[in-house]
Design an enzyme around this catalytic site. Structure first.
Site, PDB file in Angstrom:
ATOM      1  N   HIS A 176      73.437  49.867  42.633  1.00 37.97           N
ATOM      2  CA  HIS A 176      72.899  48.521  42.448  1.00 37.97           C
ATOM      3  C   HIS A 176      73.184  48.026  41.027  1.00 37.97           C
ATOM      4  O   HIS A 176      73.043  48.767  40.052  1.00 37.97           O
ATOM      5  CB  HIS A 176      71.395  48.508  42.687  1.00 37.97           C
ATOM      6  N   SER A 191      71.367  40.352  43.236  1.00 36.58           N
ATOM      7  CA  SER A 191      70.058  40.953  43.449  1.00 36.58           C
ATOM      8  C   SER A 191      69.005  39.851  43.699  1.00 36.58           C
ATOM      9  O   SER A 191      69.098  39.133  44.686  1.00 36.58           O
ATOM     10  CB  SER A 191      69.694  41.842  42.252  1.00 36.58           C
ATOM     11  N   ASP A 219      73.215  51.827  46.906  1.00 37.72           N
ATOM     12  CA  ASP A 219      72.252  50.783  46.550  1.00 37.72           C
ATOM     13  C   ASP A 219      71.107  50.770  47.546  1.00 37.72           C
ATOM     14  O   ASP A 219      71.344  50.679  48.758  1.00 37.72           O
ATOM     15  CB  ASP A 219      72.964  49.425  46.553  1.00 37.72           C
TER      16      ASP A 219
END
Length: 359
Positions: free
Chosen positions: A315, A191, A285
Site C-alpha cells: 500500500h 487510498s 495491500d
C-alpha cells in the site's frame, strides 16, 4: 517542518537507505527474505527492505493526529523523491480557503487531472505528495491539480467530499484558462484520495460535465466488511489494521452509517453510467480486495475498467519511489496507463484488461 532542512545525519541516513535499496535484487533477497502472499507472489526485495525499516520506526497510530502529521510530513520531506519541478507550479485558491497546486510540464495538452492525496482522511498534504503529483504530470503530459482538502478530526466526514465538489466546480469553470476542455478533466486519488475520487465520480454522474476518467489508486471502497486481504495483511507496516481503525476513529463521527455510499462507494445502489476507470492495486495491500471488488462491480455495471496490478508491492507505493526502484517503475506504469486512458485508446475497455507489473 523547519525551514533549515534535513540535518547532515538525516541526509546521510537517506543516502544509506537509497544505496542499500539499489543493491542487486538477488543479494537483497538473501538479506530481506521477502515474504510470499497467499497467491504465491513474492514481495520485491527493495520493498521488503523498506517494510523492515518502516516496521522498526514509530507507529503514527500511537500518536495524536497533530503529532502524527509532524512525523509523517517530516519523513516525506526526508525520504521523498527529489523529482524535478514542473515548468508550472501554480498556487490556486479554489474558494472558501480551499487551496490547490496546479502542476504542468509545459507541454501542449488537452487534459487535466484533479488529484486527491492519501493519508486516511487524517494525514497527508500537497507537500508530502508533491513527488507523486509531479511524476503524474510529467508521465501523462496532463496538468495535475493537487487539492489540500480538509482533514479529520478537525473536519470529519463529509468535509473532504464537500471540498472535492468545490474543487471540481472550480476546474470546470477555469479549465479553458489553461487550454483544457472541461470535458477532459479526470479525477484521481490514492487510498483515502481514491475514495474521494470514486465518490466524486458518483456524485457527478448525472451532471452535464463529468469526469472523463476516474483513477483509483489502492482505494478505500468499503469499510462495512473485512475482506481476505485485510486479514492477510493486517500487520503490514505500510498500512496495518490498527492504523485503519485509528483513521476511521478520527474520520467518522459517531453513528455514521458505514454503508453510506460516500463512506463505502462500493455499496452504491447503482454504478451504471460512471466514467471509465483505472483501478490500481498492490499484491501485499490490505485494500487490494477492496479495489478489485470495486473494479468487478464497475465492470458488471457496464463501466469500462482497466486494473493495474503490482503483485510484488504494498500500500502507498506511489510515495515510495525514492527508496524503492520497484515502486518507481510501478508509478511509471500507472502514469502510462493514465496517459493511455486519457488518449481514449483501448487501454480502458469493457473487457477489463489488466496490467501486471513486477520486476
Amino acid at each position: 517542518m523547519s525551514g533549515l532542512g534535513p540535518t547532515p545525519s538525516q541526509r546521510l541516513q537517506r543516502a544509506i537507505v537509497i544505496a542499500i535499496s539499489r543493491v542487486p535484487a538477488p543479494l537483497l533477497r538473501l538479506v530481506t527474505r521477502p515474504p510470499r502472499n497467499r497467491d504465491g507472489a513474492r514481495m520485491a526485495p527493495d520493498v521488503a527492505l523498506l517494510m523492515a525499516i518502516t516496521a522498526s520506526g514509530d507507529d503514527y497510530s500511537d500518536m495524536s493526529p497533530a503529532d502524527a502529521r509532524r512525523s509523517t510530513e517530516g519523513e516525506a520531506a526526508l525520504f521523498g523523491e527529489r523529482v524535478r519541478p514542473c515548468v508550472v507550479e501554480e498556487e490556486l485558491d479554489l474558494g472558501d480557503g480551499l487551496l490547490a497546486t496546479r502542476l504542468s510540464d509545459g507541454r501542449s495538452n488537452d487534459a487535466l487531472i484533479l488529484f486527491f492525496h492519501g493519508g486516511g482522511f487524517v494525514l497527508g498534504s500537497r507537500s508530502s505528495y508533491l513527488a507523486p503529483a509531479r511524476l503524474l504530470a510529467q508521465g501523462t503530459g496532463a496538468d495535475v491539480v493537487s487539492v489540500e482538502y480538509r482533514l479529520a478530526p478537525e473536519d470529519p466526514f463529509p468535509a473532504c467530499h464537500e471540498d472535492a465538489i468545490t474543487a471540481w466546480r472550480y476546474l470546470v469553470e477555469h479549465a479553458r484558462r489553461w487550454g483544457v476542455d472541461p470535458r477532459r478533466i479526470a479525477v484521481a486519488g490514492e487510498s483515502a484520495g481514491g475514495n474521494i475520487a470514486a465518490v466524486l465520480s458518483q456524485v457527478l454522474r448525472d451532471d452535464d460535465v463529468r469526469p472523463v476518467l476516474q483513477v483509483l489508486i489502492q482505494p478505500v471502497t468499503d469499510i462495512s466488511v473485512h475482506r481476505a486481504s485485510q486479514d492477510e495483511f493486517s500487520a503490514s507496516p505500510a498500512l496495518s489494521a490498527k492504523q485503519v481503525d485509528w483513521f476511521m476513529k478520527h474520520y467518522l463521527p459517531e453513528g455514521t452509517d458505514h454503508r453510506d455510499p460516500r463512506v463505502s462507494p462500493l455499496l452504491a445502489d447503482d454504478l451504471t453510467g460512471l466514467p471509465p476507470a483505472i483501478v490500481a492495486v498492490g499484491g501485499f495491500d490490505p485494500l487490494r480486495d477492496d479495489g478489485l471488488a470495486y473494479a468487478t462491480s464497475l465492470l458488471k455495471s457496464g463501466v469500462p475498467v482497466r486494473v493495474v496490478e503490482e503483485p510484488d508491492n504494498v500500500h502507498g507505493y506511489i510515495a515510495f519511489t525514492a527508496l524503492s526502484p520497484t515502486s518507481k517503475r510501478a508509478t511509471q506504469r500507472l502514469a502510462e496507463a493514465i496517459k493511455t486512458g486519457l488518449a481514449g485508446s483501448t487501454g480502458v475497455g469493457s473487457a477489463g484488461p489488466t496490467t501486471r507489473g513486477g520486476r
